[in-house]
Every structure is written in structure tokens, then in C-alpha cells.
Motif scaffolding. Structure first.
Motif, PDB file in Angstrom:
ATOM      1  N   PHE A  42       0.812  -1.181   0.007  1.00 50.32           N
ATOM      2  CA  PHE A  42      -0.073   0.040  -0.010  1.00 50.32           C
ATOM      3  C   PHE A  42       0.813   1.313  -0.080  1.00 50.32           C
ATOM      4  O   PHE A  42       1.745   1.563   0.941  1.00 50.32           O
ATOM      5  N   ASP A  96       0.620   4.512  -0.309  1.00 50.05           N
ATOM      6  CA  ASP A  96       0.394   5.566   0.664  1.00 50.05           C
ATOM      7  C   ASP A  96       0.907   5.309   2.169  1.00 50.05           C
ATOM      8  O   ASP A  96       1.086   6.287   2.820  1.00 50.05           O
ATOM      9  N   LEU A  97       0.738   4.278   2.589  1.00 54.06           N
ATOM     10  CA  LEU A  97       1.126   3.781   3.917  1.00 54.06           C
ATOM     11  C   LEU A  97       2.696   3.511   4.179  1.00 54.06           C
ATOM     12  O   LEU A  97       3.388   3.202   3.064  1.00 54.06           O
ATOM     13  N   GLU A 123       3.085   0.830   8.818  1.00 56.09           N
ATOM     14  CA  GLU A 123       1.676   0.706   8.768  1.00 56.09           C
ATOM     15  C   GLU A 123       1.349  -0.262   8.068  1.00 56.09           C
ATOM     16  O   GLU A 123       0.319  -0.963   8.174  1.00 56.09           O
ATOM     17  N   LEU A 127      -0.920  -3.043   9.453  1.00 54.87           N
ATOM     18  CA  LEU A 127      -2.220  -3.349   8.961  1.00 54.87           C
ATOM     19  C   LEU A 127      -2.565  -4.987   8.584  1.00 54.87           C
ATOM     20  O   LEU A 127      -3.610  -5.374   9.189  1.00 54.87           O
ATOM     21  N   ARG A 139      -6.558   3.614   8.517  1.00 52.35           N
ATOM     22  CA  ARG A 139      -5.561   2.970   7.908  1.00 52.35           C
ATOM     23  C   ARG A 139      -6.143   1.950   6.874  1.00 52.35           C
ATOM     24  O   ARG A 139      -5.673   1.667   5.826  1.00 52.35           O
ATOM     25  N   GLN A 194      -7.730   3.548   3.940  1.00 54.54           N
ATOM     26  CA  GLN A 194      -6.798   4.072   2.846  1.00 54.54           C
ATOM     27  C   GLN A 194      -6.343   2.866   2.078  1.00 54.54           C
ATOM     28  O   GLN A 194      -5.989   2.790   0.754  1.00 54.54           O
ATOM     29  N   ALA A 195      -5.985   1.617   2.984  1.00 55.21           N
ATOM     30  CA  ALA A 195      -5.626   0.603   2.065  1.00 55.21           C
ATOM     31  C   ALA A 195      -6.694   0.043   1.183  1.00 55.21           C
ATOM     32  O   ALA A 195      -6.438  -0.209  -0.161  1.00 55.21           O
ATOM     33  N   ARG A 250      -8.827   2.151  -0.458  1.00 51.85           N
ATOM     34  CA  ARG A 250      -8.918   3.171  -1.464  1.00 51.85           C
ATOM     35  C   ARG A 250      -7.576   2.740  -2.563  1.00 51.85           C
ATOM     36  O   ARG A 250      -8.078   2.867  -3.633  1.00 51.85           O
TER      37      ARG A 250
END
Lengths: 241, 354
Positions: free
Chosen positions: A92, A94-95, A99, A103, B210, B213-214, B216
Motif C-alpha cells: 500500500f 501511501d502507508l 503501517e 495493517l 488505515r 486508505q488500504a 482506496r
């Protein structure tokens, strides 16, 4: 003989108008590495996606750890102990690295000792701990992708071409990491074009062609039989030598 | 500093320029009744407050979860009509505001759940179309059920005595300004907006945020690591709808009027979209900057152009070009320019040039 951890019998998968898997029979014994080989388009990735529920099997049965999972939803399979590392460096972006791993741990923060072990397998991730995953190099993304799959102990890991497009040094790192993972008795189903990579890890092997498994057996036997390799793998072997 | 970090959920603005702009906006809004005279300025400041909440709640959906919805003004309208009709029907008391808000919240969350469960499984474009259809039906209903909603004219009503212009909090003045009910109402809006904004900041920086966001970025990947994306999307949709509903209540209490033009119109939907895009998607601070800039331009561009037009008198062409009647043209040019020069939004741009 004990029941394999994962077994597919007569699995067919259609994607749109295409009949991709045409009766796959495959047994993945628990506690080792099974390599799934074959030329491009043979159905290797489709097999992984079908097991993971991302594509639905139109016929046949898939069993995992004694349970029928043919119709199970993807999130349930992930929670049930199957991790999937797709071939497209699936981070991912953006993370941050941290993170991404948190996740994947789902239930609260990951176990510190296990995290430490993962970061010794892939030291680069420690360096970029708080950096957005999108800016990592291809090799680092692949490492993160694998790390995310093992951040919690899983019974079975499906890995799709982990060495694709990686520099030799990163491939060596990846090989060492998988060898270490193998020592922990994790079962791995590895799709790979790089025969040498697959040979040094796998205990058993299955070769696919045209949506079916055309050969299954011990990796040692295939590795020792040049004629069989040439017949089953043809060009895909030469191209990686 | 530690307190500020905790308050902002560890999500501090990423650059000095951005922090400076946000602090300026915050201070401007905090002291608006004392800094700027006249009701136009106070109205603009109050409008910024509820539009910040509305745009930020939309960003929760669009920027953080990647869901395009055209039903956001419907939830805003439900809040507006909920509080407005309660005040109109049950009298100007706090219990009317509370009851109207509660009913509106229940209706909004129920509708958001229904839309989410029925349609978040389908492709995103179809979801957008379904929200558009539902929002249109709601707008038609609001205008047709005249006996309840006042139709196209809407409803004008009284607010609780504490918030009326005639009310004085105490005798005397602060900085030359009498503290009347309008100023009390303004600060009520300010506190509500602040609390909601900080709460949303907490949501997007939580583990739940979070996962959004993942999703997305890639919903298949999110599913493959064990998250039920439909469930997460539905919850995000409900949270966003609930916050938009409260923004509607803020609007109804401030304007003392609720009608289709102030809450349900499709123009507002486009405005919110522009605010989020100009400010920067996927960052709640972007919604603050987007909403402030947009509303300031909408309120003051005409005045500014009048001044420029007068100042350039005698120079050929320029006075005509800056004539106040052409303000929409300039607003359009400003937006095209901002999208061209800040494709990732203003916050995206400032965050990069750290």
C-alpha cells in the motif's frame, strides 16, 4: 499418507469468456515448499487466485486444513490462515512500511519478537521503517510484500514469482529469507519461473500447462532428470540458466 | 507540543507553510467577530465553519476511502431539515434542536447503511450513479412535500433565545463588540466544528482509517489480507453521512432558515467537490483550506474586482475585464489555475515542498 494441507481436485475457473483452469488437481503437503512451475499463461497465477477466492472456481473442490473452502470469501481465507503475496509488489504505497505491517497483523500491534525476526530477514525494511512504501525500490517493495504475509504466523503462504524483475543480490536475500521461513515449518506454495530459485527451496513440484497440472512429484527427481526438465519446462528452463 | 500532537492525532501538517496557513485560518475564525465588522463577514466565517465540516466529511469518503458519492448534500439537507423543521414545528427550544438532530442522524445513518449495503458491492461508477439517483429523489421529495418542508420556499423559524440577535450575554462590550446571541451562535458553531474536525482526524489516523486508505489503494489487496471491504466502506459511508448531517444542523441553526437552495441543491455538491479537490484529497487539512479559499472567493471576489475596476479606470480594457459582473469568469479561471498548478491540491503541493 496424511491429507495434504491444501488440495485442489478437478478445479475449473472461468474469467469472463475464458476457460483458464481446466481441471487442476494439486496436492500441497503441509510443512514444506511446493513449487508450481510452467510456462507463461499455463494457469499458475490463476490457481493461486482461485485458491484465495479472488476468482471463483466454476467446478471442482478446494480443501484446506481439512475444510472445504471452494466458496469461501477472500477475507475469511486470510483470517483462516492463508497469506497471499501477489506478483505485482502489492504494497500500500501511501502507508509507511510500519503501517503496512501493522495493517496485516489485523488484531492489534504485531508481536515484537516476530517483527524483529522479520526485520533480520529483510534488514532494508528497518532502514525505511517510517517511509511511505510507494518510494521503496522494487526489491524493497517485494520484501515488504513478503514480510506482510508473514507478520503473523500463517499455515500456508501463496507466493507468486517473488524474484520477478529483481537484482541478483535481492534474489539472494529473498532465497535466504524463504529458506529461513521454511525452517519454521510454514507451508509455502511457490509459483516461480526461475527454476534454480525453485529448485533450491522446493521439496515437491507440480508443473502446469494449458490450465492443468501435467506433472507432480519430488523436486529432487525433476532436478536430476534433464530430459524431464526439457520436456516439461522447455524454453522457460533455458531462459533462466 | 505533546498536547497538540495528541489533539491532532499525531497528524501534524507536513510543512511550515501549511502550518502557517492553517494557524492563520484558525486564528481568523477564532477572532472573526472581533477582527471583522459587519454581518457579511460573520456570515462568511460561519459558512466557512460548517462547510469545513461538510468538506472534511466528504473527504473521508472521497479522499480516504476512494468512494465517489453524490448524496452528500442529501445528508447535509437531512440535518438542515431535521433541525429546521423541529424548530419550526416544536418551537424554538434546545430540546427541539436535540430531537431534530437525533431524528436526522438516525435517518441519515439508516439511509447511508441501506445505500452502502445495496450498492457498495458494485463498481464505483454505479455507486456514484445510485447516490445521484437517491439524492435527486430526496430533493424532489423535499420540494414536493410542501405541507411539511415549505416546498421551494423552505421554512423560516426562531432559534433558542440564547442564539437570537436580541440576546445579550452580558452588558458591556469586548473590543467594542457587544456579545449578542449571534456571536454566541457563532462560537457554538466554532466549537462544534473544532470537535468534529478533531474527531475526524482521529478516525482517519486510527487503525480503521488505515484500512480505509488500504481499500482506496487496492480493495483486492485489502481483502487478501483479511479485511471485509464492503463492511469498512459501509461504516465509512455512515460516519461521513452522520458528520454531514451535523453540518446541516449547524447551517440550519445559523441561517434560521432551511430550504432546498441552502442545503440540497446540486450546486452545493459541486462546491464541496471543488473544495476537496482544490484543498487536496486524502488530507483533512485540505478540506479546511479548500473550504476557506472557496468561500472567501465566493464572498469577496466581487468586491475585490470592483476595487480593481475602479483603480484601473482610464486604462483601456482593464476596467471592463475586472467589472464585478464578471466575477464568475474569474472564479472559473482561479479554479482552472489551481487545478493546473496544484494537481494534488494545495496541501499536496505544500506537503511536498517541505
Amino acid at each position: 499418507m496424511p491429507e495434504p494441507l491444501l488440495s485442489l481436485s478437478g478445479v475449473h475457473t472461468h474469467v469472463g469468456p475464458y476457460h483458464i483452469l481446466q481441471g487442476v488437481d494439486l496436492a500441497v503437503p503441509g510443512g514444506g515448499v511446493t513449487a508450481l512451475l510452467g510456462r507463461n499463461g499455463a494457469g499458475k497465477t490463476s490457481t493461486l487466485r482461485t485458491v484465495m477466492g479472488l476468482w471463483r472456481a466454476s467446478a471442482g473442490a478446494i480443501r484446506f486444513a481439512g475444510l472445504e473452502i471452494t466458496k469461501a470469501a477472500t477475507p475469511d481465507l486470510a483470517r483462516g490462515g492463508i497469506a497471499y503475496v501477489p506478483e505485482t509488489m502489492s504494497v500500500f504505497s501511501d502507508l509507511t512500511v510500519r503501517e503496512n505491517l501493522v495493517l496485516a497483523a489485523r488484531a492489534g500491534p504485531p508481536d515484537a519478537a516476530r517483527l524483529d525476526w522479520i526485520l533480520t530477514l529483510f534488514p532494508a525494511l528497518r532502514t525505511f521503517w517510517s517511509v511511505a512504501a510507494g518510494v521503496l525500490s522494487g526489491g524493497q517493495k517485494q520484501m515488504l510484500s513478503v514480510a506482510r504475509a508473514i507478520v503473523e504466523p500463517r499455515q500456508l503462504i501463496l507466493v507468486d514469482e517473488p524474484t520477478k524483475g529483481l537484482a541478483p543480490a535481492v534474489v539472494a536475500n529473498m532465497l535466504a529469507a524463504f529458506a529461513e521461513l521454511k525452517r519454521t515449518e510454514t507451508t509455502i506454495l511457490l509459483v516461480e519461473q526461475n527454476f534454480h530459485f525453485a529448485r533450491s527451496l522446493a521439496d515437491t513440484v507440480a508443473v502446469m500447462d494449458n490450465g492443468r497440472v501435467v506433472h507432480a512429484g519430488r523436486m529432487a527427481a525433476l532436478a536430476a532428470d534433464d530430459g524431464l526438465q526439457r520436456r516439461l519446462l522447455g524454453l522457460s528452463l533455458d531462459s533462466h540458466q | 507540543m505533546r498536547f497538540l500532537r495528541a489533539l491532532l492525532s499525531d497528524d501534524l501538517p507536513r510543512s511550515r507553510a501549511l502550518s502557517a496557513i492553517l494557524v492563520a485560518i484558525f486564528l481568523g475564525l477564532l477572532f472573526a467577530p472581533f477582527l471583522f465588522s459587519g454581518s457579511q463577514a460573520l456570515n462568511a466565517a460561519a459558512k466557512i465553519l460548517y462547510f469545513v465540516v461538510l468538506a472534511a466529511s466528504y473527504d473521508l469518503l472521497l479522499g480516504y476511502t476512494g468512494i465517489v458519492s453524490f448524496a452528500h448534500t442529501m445528508f447535509f439537507g437531512i440535518g438542515g431539515y431535521g433541525a429546521g423543521l423541529a424548530l419550526y414545528g416544536w418551537g424554538p427550544s434546545w430540546s427541539s434542536v436535540a430531537a431534530g438532530t437525533a431524528i436526522a442522524l438516525v435517518l441519515s445513518v439508516a439511509l447511508a447503511t441501506a445505500i452502502g449495503l445495496f450498492s457498495l458491492r458494485v463498481q464505483r461508477i454505479f455507486f456514484a450513479m445510485i447516490t445521484l439517483a437517491v439524492a435527486s429523489v430526496f430533493a424532489i421529495l423535499a420540494s414536493q412535500l410542501g405541507w411539511l418542508t415549505g416546498g421551494e420556499d423552505g421554512r423560516t423559524y426562531q432559534v433558542p433565545p440564547l442564539l437570537r440577535p436580541g440576546f445579550r450575554l452580558f452588558e458591556g462590550e469586548i473590543g467594542g463588540v457587544a456579545i449578542n446571541g449571534r456571536i454566541v451562535a457563532y462560537y457554538l458553531l466554532l466549537v462544534t466544528a473544532l470537535v468534529l474536525f478533531l474527531a475526524m482526524l482521529r478516525v482517519v489516523n486510527s487503525p480503521f482509517g488505515r484500512v480505509l486508505q488500504a481499500i482506496r489503494e487496492n480493495d483486492f489487496r485489502a481483502e487478501a489480507i483479511g479485511y471485509r471491504t464492503v463492511l469498512y466502506r459501509s461504516v465509512a459511508n455512515c460516519v461521513s453521512a452522520a458528520v454531514a448531517t451535523v453540518a446541516g444542523v449547524m447551517c440550519a441553526v445559523w441561517l434560521r432558515y432551511t430550504g432546498p437552495a441552502t442545503t440540497l441543491s446540486f450546486d452545493i455538491m459541486l462546491d464541496i467537490l471543488l473544495m476537496v479537490v482544490i484543498g487536496g484529497m486524502g488530507t483533512l487539512y485540505g478540506a479546511v483550506i479548500g473550504a476557506t479559499l472557496f468561500l472567501l472567493a465566493e464572498t469577496y471576489l466581487q468586491t475585490l474586482m470592483g476595487a480593481i475596476s475602479r483603480a484601473t479606470e482610464g486604462i483601456p480594457l482593464l476596467p471592463a475585464l475586472f467589472h464585478p459582473d464578471r466575477w464568475l469568469l474569474w472564479l472559473g479561471i482561479l479554479f482552472i489555475g489551481s487545478v493546473y498548478f496544484f494537481p494534488a491540491g494545495i496541501v499536496g503541493r505544500l506537503g511536498r515542498d517541505r
